[in-house]
Design an enzyme around this catalytic site. Structure first.
Site, PDB file in Angstrom:
ATOM      1  N   TYR A   1       3.333   9.740   0.637  1.00  0.00           N
ATOM      2  CA  TYR A   1       4.318   9.124   1.542  1.00  0.00           C
ATOM      3  C   TYR A   1       5.758   9.444   1.115  1.00  0.00           C
ATOM      4  O   TYR A   1       6.696   9.176   1.858  1.00  0.00           O
ATOM      5  CB  TYR A   1       4.124   7.606   1.629  1.00  0.00           C
ATOM      6  CG  TYR A   1       2.728   7.168   2.009  1.00  0.00           C
ATOM      7  CD1 TYR A   1       1.828   8.046   2.605  1.00  0.00           C
ATOM      8  CD2 TYR A   1       2.287   5.860   1.778  1.00  0.00           C
ATOM      9  CE1 TYR A   1       0.544   7.645   2.943  1.00  0.00           C
ATOM     10  CE2 TYR A   1       1.011   5.454   2.121  1.00  0.00           C
ATOM     11  CZ  TYR A   1       0.149   6.342   2.687  1.00  0.00           C
ATOM     12  OH  TYR A   1      -1.116   5.939   3.014  1.00  0.00           O
TER      13      TYR A   1
ATOM     14  N   LYS B   1      -2.164   6.190  -4.421  1.00  0.00           N
ATOM     15  CA  LYS B   1      -3.283   7.109  -4.148  1.00  0.00           C
ATOM     16  C   LYS B   1      -3.028   8.487  -4.737  1.00  0.00           C
ATOM     17  O   LYS B   1      -1.909   9.001  -4.674  1.00  0.00           O
ATOM     18  CB  LYS B   1      -3.495   7.241  -2.633  1.00  0.00           C
ATOM     19  CG  LYS B   1      -3.522   5.908  -1.912  1.00  0.00           C
ATOM     20  CD  LYS B   1      -3.888   6.030  -0.452  1.00  0.00           C
ATOM     21  CE  LYS B   1      -3.656   4.712   0.264  1.00  0.00           C
ATOM     22  NZ  LYS B   1      -2.265   4.501   0.710  1.00  0.00           N
TER      23      LYS B   1
ATOM     24  N   ASP C   1       0.845  -1.189   0.000  1.00  0.00           N
ATOM     25  CA  ASP C   1       0.000   0.000   0.000  1.00  0.00           C
ATOM     26  C   ASP C   1       0.887   1.248   0.000  1.00  0.00           C
ATOM     27  O   ASP C   1       1.608   1.499   0.965  1.00  0.00           O
ATOM     28  CB  ASP C   1      -0.915   0.005   1.216  1.00  0.00           C
ATOM     29  CG  ASP C   1      -1.870   1.176   1.144  1.00  0.00           C
ATOM     30  OD1 ASP C   1      -2.879   1.052   0.415  1.00  0.00           O
ATOM     31  OD2 ASP C   1      -1.595   2.228   1.753  1.00  0.00           O
TER      32      ASP C   1
ATOM     33  N   HIS D   1      -7.227   9.624  -2.308  1.00  0.00           N
ATOM     34  CA  HIS D   1      -6.715   9.484  -0.945  1.00  0.00           C
ATOM     35  C   HIS D   1      -7.684  10.057   0.100  1.00  0.00           C
ATOM     36  O   HIS D   1      -7.863   9.476   1.180  1.00  0.00           O
ATOM     37  CB  HIS D   1      -5.350  10.184  -0.864  1.00  0.00           C
ATOM     38  CG  HIS D   1      -4.440   9.653   0.184  1.00  0.00           C
ATOM     39  ND1 HIS D   1      -3.079   9.561   0.029  1.00  0.00           N
ATOM     40  CD2 HIS D   1      -4.692   9.181   1.430  1.00  0.00           C
ATOM     41  CE1 HIS D   1      -2.535   9.057   1.127  1.00  0.00           C
ATOM     42  NE2 HIS D   1      -3.494   8.822   1.995  1.00  0.00           N
TER      43      HIS D   1
END
Ligand code: A2P
Length: 313
Positions: free
Chosen positions: A49, A78, A44, A111
């Site tokens: 990130y 995302k 994921d 997201h």
């Protein structure tokens, strides 16, 4: 217990995934390789990130050395909140594919339902320090997500942090149904109503912070700790497992797909070793009763936005 569930897109979704949020640069790639050796097949990721290049390198290395094939791994990413305007969705998806070094995503998610001010600053603030959101109808964003599928950039698409009303709006006008809604879910936030709704619509719930975010940043003031719960410790003793394993097994048994984050080799192994025991129906019901609607990530910075998702249960 099957190790995959079938998505409404027809693809198989491995029932434990590895979360990569807050997995630091220099560590995350090693953890991904270790995870693949342990047996993880679901990763994921997200543009937000800021570690997708290292994640992608690690996955491609394990494909190149013959440990797995591209078909055997399931990679989610995302769309970040700055890029909700429909014209930006396909280019942003392509940017993520470029960062990961992959030619398709297994899953692409919106997201958050909340859109941010456009630009390169992924957490834009005004002079007073307030988060700058903007309005983009997420239904129009969804249409562009569908285009990602028709262009072959993503095999399945879904959402994250959407409440039931928001999901209904997408369902009312979509051509492709969301395959998953990824939300915070653990024994203190069991999401029973949302789970029931999603199940009735053929949407799988993916659980982020499945362990209750024990290292939440910032820490939730006064929040109870799932991993320290004495009732869960008793259950862990009863099954001769760790609390984390009991919690992850609980989620899988109620039909949710947890994505615990770890970069620690022994915890990676621990979190994946949940397929060789089963919680009794009575113990599942017992854990259900621990729900107290505690959120580790209430996204308070966006609470005034019209699309803020957590104003309803
Ligand atoms: P680490 O990467 O050092 O293992 P969540 O997914 O609920 O947000 O939890 C992730 C956090 O919990 C990470 O900080 C991770 O740290 C830690 N963690 C992951 N697995 C376990 C485990 N089995 N026991 C205790 N802590 C864990």
């Amino acid at each position: 217990m099957a190790r995959t569930v079938k998505l409404n897109s027809g693809y198989d979704f491995p029932t434990i995934g590895l979360g990569t949020w807050q997995a630091p640069a220099g560590e995350v790639g090693v953890a991904i390789k270790e995870a693949i050796d342990i047996g993880y097949r679901h990763f994921d990721c997200a543009m937000f990130y800021r570690n997708e290049a290292e994640v992608g390198n690690a996955i491609r290395d394990k494909i190149a050395d013959g440990t797995v094939t591209r078909e055997e791994v399931f990679v989610t990413s995302k769309l970040w909140n700055n890029f909700h305007r429909p014209e930006l969705v396909v280019p942003t998806c392509k940017k993520t594919l470029q960062d990961l070094g992959l030619d398709y995503l297994d899953m692409y998610l919106i997201h958050w339902p909340v859109a941010f001010k456009e630009g390169d600053d992924l957490w834009p603030k005004d002079a007073s320090g307030k988060l700058q959101t903007t309005y983009v109808d997420f239904v129009s964003t969804w249409k562009a997500m569908e285009e990602c599928v028709s262009l072959g950039l993503a095999r399945s698409i879904g959402v994250s942090n959407f409440n039931t009303q928001q999901l209904k709006r997408v369902l009312d006008s979509c051509t492709i149904k969301p395959a998953t809604n990824q939300v915070e879910c653990h024994p203190y936030l069991t999401q029973k109503k949302l789970l029931k709704f999603c199940t009735s619509k053929g949407i799988v719930i993916t659980a982020y912070s499945p362990l209750g975010a024990p290292n939440a940043d910032p820490p939730v003031p006064g929040a109870p700790s799932v991993l320290q719960d004495h009732r869960l410790k008793q259950l862990a003793n009863k099954y001769n497992r760790t609390v984390a394993q009991v919690v992850l097994r609980y989620l899988v048994q109620i039909g949710v797909v947890p994505i615990p984050k770890s970069t620690n080799p022994s915890r990676l192994r621990e979190n994946f070793s949940i397929y060789d025991f089963e919680l009794s129906p009575t113990d599942i019901t017992f854990i259900d009763s621990f729900n107290c609607n505690v959120r580790a990530y209430p996204f308070v910075d966006a609470k005034d936005d019209v699309n803020y998702p957590f104003n309803m249960e």
